[in-house]
Design a protein around this motif. Structure first.
Motif, PDB file in Angstrom:
ATOM      1  N   ALA A   1      55.226   6.561  43.160  1.00 27.85           N
ATOM      2  CA  ALA A   1      54.310   6.587  42.022  1.00 27.85           C
ATOM      3  C   ALA A   1      54.915   5.866  40.815  1.00 27.85           C
ATOM      4  CB  ALA A   1      53.964   8.032  41.669  1.00 27.85           C
ATOM      5  N   GLU A   2      56.225   6.012  40.614  1.00 29.02           N
ATOM      6  CA  GLU A   2      56.878   5.324  39.493  1.00 29.02           C
ATOM      7  C   GLU A   2      56.780   3.809  39.632  1.00 29.02           C
ATOM      8  OE1 GLU A   2      60.403   8.296  37.940  1.00 29.02           O
ATOM      9  OE2 GLU A   2      60.827   6.917  39.576  1.00 29.02           O
ATOM     10  N   TYR A   3      56.830   3.318  40.855  1.00 32.94           N
ATOM     11  CA  TYR A   3      56.719   1.883  41.072  1.00 32.94           C
ATOM     12  C   TYR A   3      55.345   1.382  40.621  1.00 32.94           C
ATOM     13  CZ  TYR A   3      56.485  -2.576  43.570  1.00 32.94           C
ATOM     14  OH  TYR A   3      56.341  -3.906  43.887  1.00 32.94           O
ATOM     15  N   MET A   4      54.299   2.150  40.904  1.00 29.39           N
ATOM     16  CA  MET A   4      52.955   1.737  40.536  1.00 29.39           C
ATOM     17  C   MET A   4      52.766   1.763  39.022  1.00 29.39           C
ATOM     18  SD  MET A   4      51.774   1.043  43.473  1.00 29.39           S
ATOM     19  CE  MET A   4      50.097   0.707  42.985  1.00 29.39           C
ATOM     20  N   THR A   5      53.269   2.793  38.356  1.00 25.84           N
ATOM     21  CA  THR A   5      53.052   2.917  36.919  1.00 25.84           C
ATOM     22  C   THR A   5      53.956   1.989  36.108  1.00 25.84           C
ATOM     23  OG1 THR A   5      54.598   4.789  36.869  1.00 25.84           O
ATOM     24  CG2 THR A   5      52.251   5.288  37.116  1.00 25.84           C
ATOM     25  N   GLU A   6      55.214   1.850  36.508  1.00 27.97           N
ATOM     26  CA  GLU A   6      56.170   1.100  35.695  1.00 27.97           C
ATOM     27  C   GLU A   6      56.263  -0.374  36.089  1.00 27.97           C
ATOM     28  OE1 GLU A   6      57.471   2.496  33.192  1.00 27.97           O
ATOM     29  OE2 GLU A   6      56.918   4.567  33.624  1.00 27.97           O
ATOM     30  N   TYR A   7      56.057  -0.708  37.350  1.00 27.02           N
ATOM     31  CA  TYR A   7      56.216  -2.090  37.800  1.00 27.02           C
ATOM     32  C   TYR A   7      54.875  -2.805  37.941  1.00 27.02           C
ATOM     33  CZ  TYR A   7      58.124  -6.038  40.432  1.00 27.02           C
ATOM     34  OH  TYR A   7      58.488  -7.300  40.843  1.00 27.02           O
ATOM     35  N   VAL A   8      53.915  -2.145  38.597  1.00 27.21           N
ATOM     36  CA  VAL A   8      52.596  -2.752  38.792  1.00 27.21           C
ATOM     37  C   VAL A   8      51.697  -2.503  37.579  1.00 27.21           C
ATOM     38  CG1 VAL A   8      50.655  -2.944  40.393  1.00 27.21           C
ATOM     39  CG2 VAL A   8      52.905  -2.349  41.251  1.00 27.21           C
TER      40      VAL A   8
END
Length: 215
Positions: free
Chosen positions: A106-113
């Motif tokens: 989930a962190e990848y989606m919010t912070e990177y994407v």
């Protein structure tokens, strides 16, 4: 080993009509800039030459061009896969999608994407690449160096489409730990966190002490 200009051939969209008919993805992303969403009909022309790469907000364009050995051929199969044949090798490329869900941090989606995970559906997509080398390539003397691009191409495809490799390249475990620490740190407006002191309970003292001595 140097490569002569006549040893290579560049394939444009108009050179592979049968491939485009059997591959909707390639048909869409090989279109000219003027036929792509997010660009104007006048886009794609420049006084300085042909536009190769362009950005327009969230839209991205890259001019399609497939470079292969001059004695190779490419065709599309009814199942959507691609077949590239030459005197030294045969290559097949396929994509399989069965609707299986995939788990992305989930962190990848919010912070990177930069999207909320609840707004995205994650699926698993499998990319297949097969290469059959002919004996003429193995015993072709120094000519085999001309086809070293096959190995580098397979490595680049694996690196570009493997999500786990992508996370490893960006050292995602360390990035995730740093993001977690940043969220735990108080902001400057809040000021430093106040220390909480916990005192130990006092030792009970009797109200009166009696001392007796025996002779």
């Amino acid at each position: 080993m140097s490569v002569r200009a006549g040893d290579l051939r560049g394939y444009q969209r108009n050179d592979i009509p049968d491939v485009l008919l059997s591959n909707r993805f390639l048909e869409l992303f090989s279109r000219d800039m003027s036929d792509r969403d997010g660009f104007r009909p006048s886009d794609g022309t420049s006084d300085r030459g042909e536009v190769v790469v362009a950005f327009n907000g969230d839209h991205y364009f890259h001019r399609f061009e497939l470079t292969l050995p001059a004695d190779s051929s490419i065709k599309g199969n009814p199942d959507g896969s691609l077949a590239i044949s030459g005197p030294a090798f045969d290559m097949g490329m396929s994509v399989r999608f069965e609707g299986m869900a995939e788990s992305i941090p989930a962190e990848y989606m919010t912070e990177y994407v930069n999207v909320y995970p609840t707004l995205v559906r994650e699926y698993e997509v499998e990319l297949g690449l097969t290469v059959s080398v002919r004996r003429s390539l193995i015993f072709g003397g120094r000519r085999w160096r001309y086809h070293l691009w096959i190995d580098s191409f397979a490595h680049e495809m694996s690196k570009s489409f493997d999500f786990k490799s992508h996370l490893a390249d960006m050292n995602w475990p360390m990035v995730s730990a740093m993001l977690h620490c940043m969220r735990q740190r108080p902001s400057q407006d809040e000021g430093p966190a106040e220390a909480i002191t916990v005192a130990a309970p006092p030792t009970p003292v009797p109200d009166r002490a009696e001392v007796r001595s025996e002779e």
